[in-house]
Design an enzyme around this catalytic site. Structure first.
Site, PDB file in Angstrom:
ATOM      1  N   ARG A 118      80.151  43.746  18.699  1.00 26.21           N
ATOM      2  CA  ARG A 118      81.288  42.671  19.137  1.00 26.21           C
ATOM      3  C   ARG A 118      82.655  43.052  18.328  1.00 26.21           C
ATOM      4  O   ARG A 118      83.563  42.667  19.037  1.00 26.21           O
ATOM      5  CB  ARG A 118      80.790  41.514  18.376  1.00 26.21           C
ATOM      6  N   ASP A 135      84.276  22.547  17.171  1.00 23.68           N
ATOM      7  CA  ASP A 135      83.644  23.824  17.018  1.00 23.68           C
ATOM      8  C   ASP A 135      84.682  24.556  16.402  1.00 23.68           C
ATOM      9  O   ASP A 135      85.997  24.257  16.373  1.00 23.68           O
ATOM     10  CB  ASP A 135      83.645  24.473  18.486  1.00 23.68           C
TER      11      ASP A 135
HETATM   12  C1  LIG Z   1      74.594  28.676  19.547  1.00 24.31           C
HETATM   13  S1  LIG Z   1      76.064  27.338  19.642  1.00 24.31           S
HETATM   14  C2  LIG Z   1      75.200  26.067  19.947  1.00 24.31           C
HETATM   15  C3  LIG Z   1      76.046  25.079  20.896  1.00 24.31           C
HETATM   16  C4  LIG Z   1      75.372  23.752  21.189  1.00 24.31           C
HETATM   17  N1  LIG Z   1      75.509  22.977  19.870  1.00 24.31           N
HETATM   18  C5  LIG Z   1      73.784  23.989  21.753  1.00 24.31           C
HETATM   19  O1  LIG Z   1      72.722  23.520  21.078  1.00 24.31           O
HETATM   20  O2  LIG Z   1      73.569  24.295  22.964  1.00 24.31           O
HETATM   21  C6  LIG Z   1      76.620  27.759  18.183  1.00 24.31           C
HETATM   22  C7  LIG Z   1      78.072  27.036  18.006  1.00 24.31           C
HETATM   23  O3  LIG Z   1      78.245  27.048  16.524  1.00 24.31           O
HETATM   24  C8  LIG Z   1      79.668  27.293  16.238  1.00 24.31           C
HETATM   25  N2  LIG Z   1      79.759  27.506  14.833  1.00 24.31           N
HETATM   26  C9  LIG Z   1      79.480  28.508  14.038  1.00 24.31           C
HETATM   27  N3  LIG Z   1      79.918  28.360  12.576  1.00 24.31           N
HETATM   28  C10 LIG Z   1      80.514  27.048  12.821  1.00 24.31           C
HETATM   29  C11 LIG Z   1      81.309  26.325  11.704  1.00 24.31           C
HETATM   30  N4  LIG Z   1      81.237  26.803  10.553  1.00 24.31           N
HETATM   31  N5  LIG Z   1      81.625  25.136  12.205  1.00 24.31           N
HETATM   32  C12 LIG Z   1      81.686  24.777  13.215  1.00 24.31           C
HETATM   33  N6  LIG Z   1      81.000  25.360  14.308  1.00 24.31           N
HETATM   34  C13 LIG Z   1      80.488  26.673  13.984  1.00 24.31           C
HETATM   35  C14 LIG Z   1      80.018  28.471  17.019  1.00 24.31           C
HETATM   36  O4  LIG Z   1      81.270  28.697  17.087  1.00 24.31           O
HETATM   37  C15 LIG Z   1      79.113  28.337  18.528  1.00 24.31           C
HETATM   38  O5  LIG Z   1      79.836  27.643  19.329  1.00 24.31           O
END
Ligand SMILES: C[S@@+](CC[C@H](N)C(=O)[O-])C[C@H]1O[C@@H](n2cnc3c(N)ncnc32)[C@H](O)[C@@H]1O
Length: 293
Positions: A59, A163
């Site tokens: 990445r 997000d």
């Molecule tokens: C795997 S995706 C999940 C998306 C959706 N909630 C789903 O279940 O399909 C995880 C998301 O969490 C976000 N994320 C990671 N760390 C975070 C944080 N500390 N605060 C807010 N969002 C975060 C990432 O940017 C990513 O878009």
């Protein structure tokens, strides 16, 4: 006529690029330095393992090459200046944004039942979709709510979608999806809630019927106290806690519970159920919790 010749840095050959990535993959101390920074910025816990060494090299390699940086340490030195754009590029590269429409679909059946019953009677429904990634979860929630209120009086829906990754949030707000991304959206819902683009790529655009209810904003779940003035009826926070360590999960869950009104419901990812230990909350379905009245 003058001719503009852009200077293009010589691209690395495939074998040079591979050997650069493999050098990064073996840089354990640099990995630990950047993984620690990532943890501090986002709560994401990236323990040292072969898999994570490869993940980081894959990445961050392109970013380092683009900036002509030789090592993780050089990159960490740049991040230490805490320039917001640099931090966002780093966060954006290291977050996993996998998502899809109607993911873990039993949750949306449950949501429909809830708003058809105990959560549906008020003039307003306040929903928070935390960690919304590219937005498919946001639109799935809204489609579910609209469908649940067909033929009934619909409350005003206010959905906050957040997000930590600004780039991904901008894509969510755009509300445009390819045919491939639309795979799990049934034809009837496509017709009701999307406008179909023309042209070869046939991009689907979310209809204003849904977009009018949403506010997108960046938000870090591991930030200090949550700033919301009014509590939510429903919070979706799915498939993000899996990236955090246990104390961070406990802290985030405590704050998510605090952001709900009594009687409000919290939806977690199915693999995250069982992580919640909070005497204010009771389990009501798989990975769904209700804040006690
Ligand atoms: C795997 S995706 C999940 C998306 C959706 N909630 C789903 O279940 O399909 C995880 C998301 O969490 C976000 N994320 C990671 N760390 C975070 C944080 N500390 N605060 C807010 N969002 C975060 C990432 O940017 C990513 O878009």
């Amino acid at each position: 006529m003058s001719r503009v010749v852009a200077f293009v840095a010589p691209a690395l050959s495939l074998s040079e690029a591979n050997s650069f990535t493999s050098r990064l993959r073996n840089d354990r101390s640099g990995f630990v330095r950047l993984a620690t920074m990532l943890g501090d910025l986002t709560g994401i816990h990236l323990p040292e393992s072969e898999k994570n060494l490869s993940l980081m090299a894959g990445r961050l390699g392109p970013i380092l090459r683009e900036r002509d940086l030789e090592s993780y340490d050089a990159y960490a030195g740049i991040l230490a200046h805490r320039i917001p754009d640099d931090l966002q590029t780093f966060i954006s590269a290291m977050t996993t944004n996998t998502t899809e429409f109607f993911r873990e679909s039993a949750h949306f059946d449950h949501l429909a039942r809830l708003v058809g019953g105990e959560l549906g009677g008020g003039p307003e429904l306040r929903v928070w979709c935390a960690a919304c990634s590219t937005g498919q979860e946001v639109w799935t929630i809204l489609i579910t709510l609209h469908e649940a209120f067909v033929g009934a009086r619909m409350p005003t829906i206010k959905l906050l979608a957040t997000d930590i990754d600004h780039e991904i949030l901008a894509r969510a707000a755009l509300g445009r999806y390819t045919e491939h991304e639309m795979g799990s959206v049934p034809p009837l819902f496509r017709q009701r809630y999307f406008l179909q683009g023309t042209g070869a790529r046939k991009v689907w655009q979310v209809s204003p019927l849904l977009t009018q209810s949403v506010t997108f904003a960046p938000f870090n779940l591991t930030a200090g106290a949550y700033p919301f003035k009014h509590p939510f009826d429903i919070v979706f926070c799915r498939n993000v806690l899996i990236y955090f360590d246990r104390p961070t999960v406990a802290d985030v869950l405590r704050k998510l519970g605090g952001a709900l009104r009594p009687g409000g419901h919290l939806f977690l990812g199915h693999s995250e159920s069982g992580t919640l230990r909070d005497e204010r909350m009771s389990s009501v379905a798989a990975a769904v919790y209700k804040r006690k009245e």
